[in-house]
Each structure stands twice: as structure tokens, then as C-alpha cells.
Scaffold this motif. Structure first.
Motif, mmCIF file in Angstrom:
data_model
loop_
_atom_site.group_PDB
_atom_site.id
_atom_site.type_symbol
_atom_site.label_atom_id
_atom_site.label_comp_id
_atom_site.label_asym_id
_atom_site.label_seq_id
_atom_site.Cartn_x
_atom_site.Cartn_y
_atom_site.Cartn_z
ATOM 1 N N MET A 1 0.829 -0.961 -0.110
ATOM 2 C CA MET A 1 0.080 -0.106 0.579
ATOM 3 C C MET A 1 0.822 1.336 -0.191
ATOM 4 O O MET A 1 0.460 2.444 -0.710
ATOM 5 C CB MET A 1 -1.012 -0.167 1.446
ATOM 6 N N ASN A 2 1.851 1.417 0.155
ATOM 7 C CA ASN A 2 2.862 2.811 0.808
ATOM 8 C C ASN A 2 4.024 2.535 0.132
ATOM 9 O O ASN A 2 4.616 3.903 -0.166
ATOM 10 C CB ASN A 2 3.375 2.549 2.363
ATOM 11 N N GLY B 1 0.527 2.023 -9.936
ATOM 12 C CA GLY B 1 -1.187 0.699 -10.299
ATOM 13 C C GLY B 1 -1.953 0.483 -9.059
ATOM 14 O O GLY B 1 -2.537 1.387 -8.416
ATOM 15 N N GLN C 1 -0.653 1.364 -5.741
ATOM 16 C CA GLN C 1 -0.392 2.618 -4.807
ATOM 17 C C GLN C 1 -1.657 3.245 -5.288
ATOM 18 O O GLN C 1 -2.302 3.871 -4.856
ATOM 19 C CB GLN C 1 0.401 4.024 -5.522
ATOM 20 N N GLY C 2 -2.390 3.571 -6.692
ATOM 21 C CA GLY C 2 -3.528 4.067 -7.116
ATOM 22 C C GLY C 2 -4.596 3.243 -6.429
ATOM 23 O O GLY C 2 -5.445 4.209 -6.590
ATOM 24 N N GLU C 3 -4.463 2.040 -6.201
ATOM 25 C CA GLU C 3 -5.931 1.068 -6.020
ATOM 26 C C GLU C 3 -5.803 1.521 -4.535
ATOM 27 O O GLU C 3 -7.075 1.674 -3.778
ATOM 28 C CB GLU C 3 -5.517 -0.373 -5.533
ATOM 29 N N ALA C 4 -4.536 1.757 -3.990
ATOM 30 C CA ALA C 4 -4.217 1.864 -2.327
ATOM 31 C C ALA C 4 -4.970 3.284 -1.898
ATOM 32 O O ALA C 4 -5.603 3.695 -1.025
ATOM 33 C CB ALA C 4 -3.322 2.197 -1.440
ATOM 34 N N ALA C 5 -4.518 3.954 -3.126
ATOM 35 C CA ALA C 5 -5.043 5.830 -3.081
ATOM 36 C C ALA C 5 -6.492 5.702 -3.339
ATOM 37 O O ALA C 5 -7.523 6.905 -1.717
ATOM 38 C CB ALA C 5 -4.755 6.839 -3.899
ATOM 39 N N GLY C 6 -7.352 4.641 -3.456
ATOM 40 C CA GLY C 6 -8.791 4.577 -3.989
ATOM 41 C C GLY C 6 -9.248 4.243 -2.448
ATOM 42 O O GLY C 6 -9.995 4.667 -1.887
ATOM 43 N N TYR D 1 -8.131 4.389 0.338
ATOM 44 C CA TYR D 1 -7.544 5.195 1.375
ATOM 45 C C TYR D 1 -8.707 6.630 1.084
ATOM 46 O O TYR D 1 -9.265 6.278 2.343
ATOM 47 C CB TYR D 1 -6.259 5.826 1.514
ATOM 48 N N LEU D 2 -9.317 6.476 -0.094
ATOM 49 C CA LEU D 2 -10.333 8.565 -0.177
ATOM 50 C C LEU D 2 -11.269 7.702 0.031
ATOM 51 O O LEU D 2 -12.150 8.204 0.639
ATOM 52 C CB LEU D 2 -10.035 8.694 -1.825
ATOM 53 N N ARG D 3 -11.987 6.712 0.281
ATOM 54 C CA ARG D 3 -13.112 6.175 0.347
ATOM 55 C C ARG D 3 -13.406 6.047 1.421
ATOM 56 O O ARG D 3 -14.372 5.982 2.699
ATOM 57 C CB ARG D 3 -13.299 4.523 -0.227
ATOM 58 N N THR E 1 -11.461 7.896 4.007
ATOM 59 C CA THR E 1 -11.830 9.227 4.252
ATOM 60 C C THR E 1 -13.146 9.392 4.509
ATOM 61 O O THR E 1 -13.946 10.189 5.775
ATOM 62 C CB THR E 1 -11.165 10.240 3.351
ATOM 63 N N ALA E 2 -13.887 9.012 3.298
ATOM 64 C CA ALA E 2 -15.086 9.575 2.738
ATOM 65 C C ALA E 2 -15.810 9.078 3.986
ATOM 66 O O ALA E 2 -16.832 9.780 4.630
ATOM 67 C CB ALA E 2 -15.913 8.843 2.095
ATOM 68 N N ARG F 1 -15.577 10.688 7.214
ATOM 69 C CA ARG F 1 -16.353 12.368 7.039
ATOM 70 C C ARG F 1 -17.678 12.237 7.184
ATOM 71 O O ARG F 1 -18.088 12.829 7.904
ATOM 72 C CB ARG F 1 -16.568 12.776 5.813
#
Lengths: 190, 200
Positions: free
Chosen positions: B48-49, B55, B57-62, B64-66, B68-69, B72
Motif C-alpha cells: 500500500m505504501n 497501479g 498505489q492508485g488502488e491504495a489511494a482509492g 484510502y479516499l473511500r 476518508t469519506a 467524514r
């Protein structure tokens, strides 16, 4: 009479003020691809948000992305150089509401983000607050008849209009007025 | 003073949170499988890091963003609820220990339970304060405004004898006599049950 004497403004992390303050959109640029988030920029029409996309996301998103290094952030237009110059010149006539309804709160969050202007933003916030607070306290010197900051004070200089205040200033003004009125009524009963 | 709980909204947010969570769970498992397929011995967190494969990392970022949502949404719900609970606490001090019908209808069951619990805690506290002698406890919610007058008339209930207030003039408190003194000096006597304030 509101004898529960509220603290005028106490935005703890779970308060509604915090939620609204962090809702503001700020421009940022993604550094990595974000799989499955293509809908954030509908003009691209892809399922995955490609890297190096420039878009505006809410502050709470940008804060999280920047922490992990997934995005870089720019200062939003309303807190930018030109507006800051206006604020430095004369903060008391500026319509803070138009810049951002939670000017100070959002400013605090912005100052935390690593933009090139974050130090300046952090410096300007207390300056603006000081000046406007002085003007505010002049504004409601005449408690008895004063219903809004628009009235009165034409002979003693201009006052800050009610609609130009942001949330923090508004709630300060409200609770001060209430307190002053309560005091006046209490003394009248003696 | 109390508005109806926005149950629909809360339910919608919870549903959305469930969606986000499920999606994240799926993605997380999928990334985990990919790692296993490539026969990599590093554990999932390192993948992940790492910045080696964008590729992954993009998955990991996705993911992570979810996440965060999700957080929130949780924050929004918590902010909403804690504001309502704050209102409920204020209601106790303004309206007393029994709520009017209108307010009761606007509160959910859990909030009503919160109100009764808060009532209990407050009552216990008030009872504990004044436990000296046969005094029943101090009602903190009774005098919410400062007293209208400085001096009060009071009637003596029990034989007390001599009482010396701060101005030095000794007063003899005999039963059923009416005296006139500043309020703050009567406080102890009131607590002991020796005198009773006359309200006109």
C-alpha cells in the motif's frame, strides 16, 4: 432571558461549525491515480481519476490526501494574494461573509495545509480579527435601541454591517448583546 | 425548542456508509489477492505504501479516499447527534424535569432515555450536595436568575437564639418573628432549616 450563558463560539471537533468550515472546496492536484473516483471530474468521463488531475475538492478530502502525499494543494482564490492585500489594507470594511462564511475557522484549517501561503494566512487571521473586533465593540455601544449593527453610529464613524460578519463574529455579537440587555434589565428591576 | 430527528437523513447516511465500506472491503480483498498471485512475500501494508507500482498505489489511494469519506460521514453524524444531545441537556435546565408533549414527540426513544438518565444524574448530584442533617438537597435549577432584591424578609421557624450578621448588630431569632436581612447572610440559616423566606 438566556441564563444558560452560552460560550459564544466553541467549535470543538464534533461541532456543526467544524463540519461547515471544512466543507469549502479548494483547488488541488492529484499525484496518483485514484481508482474508482472518476466521477469526481465528470468532464473526463473515466472510471478512474488519473494522476495529475486538477480539480476542486472539499477541504476535508484534500487534508487527508495531502497527509498521505496523494495530492498537492493550492491556496483557494478567496484566500489568495489579492484578497489578503485588501484585508491588510482595511479589514473592517471587507465583507467576510462573501469571502467565506466561516472565514476564521476555515482559515485555521488552511493554514495547516502545506501551501506556499500558509504562513501568511496564519499571520493575517489574528490581525483581521483584532481590527474587526475593535470596530464591533464600537458598533453596539448603544445597547438599548440597537437592533442591528446597521443602525446608529453614523456620527461616530461607520460600523460593520451585520451581513458582513462571519459566523464567529456574529455569535460573539449576539451573545454580547444578550448579556448587555440582561444586565440592563436586571438593574432596572432594582 | 426541540426539532424532530431527521431519521430519514440519518438512515441515508448510514446506508451510504455501508456502501462505501462494502466497496472498500471488496477492493482491499482484491488487492490482497493480486499480491498473493504475484507471489510477493511482502505484506499488504508495504504494498500500500510503496511507490514502485503506481497501479497498486492508485488502488491504495482509492481505498484510502473511500475510507476518508466514511470517516467524514461518521463525523457529520456525530456532530448532528451531539448537537441534539446538547439541546436536550439545555432543555432540562430551562423547562424542568418533565418535558412538554411537543418536545417529547420530537425526540427519539434513545434521546428520551438520555434525558431521563441526565435527570437521574442531576437529581443524585443535587441530593448529594446538601446532605447535612435533615436537609433534602439543593435544587440547583431553582434560582436561575439573580435575586431581584438584595434584602429579604424571613420568618424564623425554630428557636435559634442570637445571630450575628456581618454588620455586627446582633439579632435574636425567636420563633415566628419576621426579620429583614441581606440574602447572602441567610443562606446558611436557610440550609439549616432555621428560617423561611417570605415571598410576597
Amino acid at each position: 432571558m438566556n441564563f444558560l450563558a452560552p460560550i459564544a463560539y466553541a467549535p470543538h471537533p464534533l461541532s456543526l461549525e467544524e463540519i461547515s468550515a471544512t466543507q469549502i472546496k479548494i483547488p488541488c492536484r492529484t499525484m496518483v491515480e485514484l481508482k474508482g473516483f472518476g466521477y469526481l471530474d465528470p468532464s473526463l468521463g473515466v472510471t478512474d481519476l488519473p494522476a495529475q488531475t486538477e480539480l476542486e475538492l472539499p477541504l476535508w478530502t484534500v487534508r487527508a490526501l495531502v497527509k498521505k502525499g496523494y495530492a498537492t494543494v493550492r491556496v483557494p482564490h478567496k484566500y489568495g494574494g489579492r484578497y489578503r492585500d485588501i484585508l491588510k489594507a482595511d479589514p473592517t470594511v471587507v465583507d467576510l461573509n462573501r469571502i467565506s462564511p466561516h472565514f476564521y475557522q476555515t482559515g485555521l484549517h488552511l493554514a495547516w495545509l502545506p501551501t506556499k501561503d500558509s504562513e501568511e494566512i496564519a499571520e493575517i487571521l489574528p490581525e483581521v480579527f483584532k481590527e474587526r473586533l475593535l470596530k464591533l465593540s464600537d458598533s453596539y455601544g448603544y445597547v438599548q435601541g440597537l437592533r442591528s449593527a446597521d443602525e446608529g453610529g453614523n456620527d461616530s464613524g461607520t460600523v460593520i454591517k451585520d451581513s458582513h460578519l462571519d459566523t464567529l463574529e456574529k455569535s460573539l455579537l449576539e451573545s454580547s448583546k444578550k448579556g448587555a440587555q440582561a444586565m440592563a434589565m436586571y438593574f432596572m428591576r432594582r | 425548542m426541540m426539532y424532530a430527528a431527521w431519521e430519514n437523513g440519518v438512515r441515508q447516511v448510514l446506508d451510504e456508509m455501508q456502501l462505501l465500506f462494502d466497496q472498500n472491503q471488496k477492493d482491499y480483498n482484491r488487492i490482497g489477492q493480486k499480491v498473493n498471485q504475484n507471489d510477493v512475500t511482502e505484506n499488504l501494508d508495504v504494498t500500500m505504501n510503496s511507490s514502485t507500482s503506481t497501479g497498486a498505489q492508485g488502488e491504495a489511494a482509492g481505498v484510502y479516499l473511500r475510507h476518508t469519506a466514511l470517516e467524514r460521514n461518521k463525523d457529520c453524524l456525530l456532530a448532528y447527534m451531539s448537537t441534539r444531545l446538547e439541546r436536550i441537556r439545555d432543555l432540562r435546565w430551562i423547562k424542568g424535569s418533565v418535558l412538554p408533549e411537543a418536545d417529547q414527540n420530537n425526540m427519539t426513544e434513545q434521546e428520551l432515555q438520555y434525558f431521563t438518565d441526565y435527570n437521574k444524574i442531576l437529581a443524585n448530584y443535587m441530593r448529594d450536595i446538601g446532605v447535612d442533617g435533615d436537609f433534602d438537597g439543593l435544587d440547583l435549577t431553582e434560582h436561575m436568575e439573580p435575586p431581584k432584591s438584595h434584602m429579604v424578609y424571613f420568618k424564623v421557624l425554630k428557636e435559634y437564639g442570637e445571630f450575628e450578621p456581618e454588620d455586627g448588630k446582633i439579632i435574636v431569632l425567636r420563633k415566628n418573628c419576621v426579620h429583614h436581612l441581606p440574602k447572602y447572610q441567610c443562606e446558611t440559616l436557610i440550609r439549616q432549616g432555621v428560617i423561611e423566606i417570605l415571598t410576597e
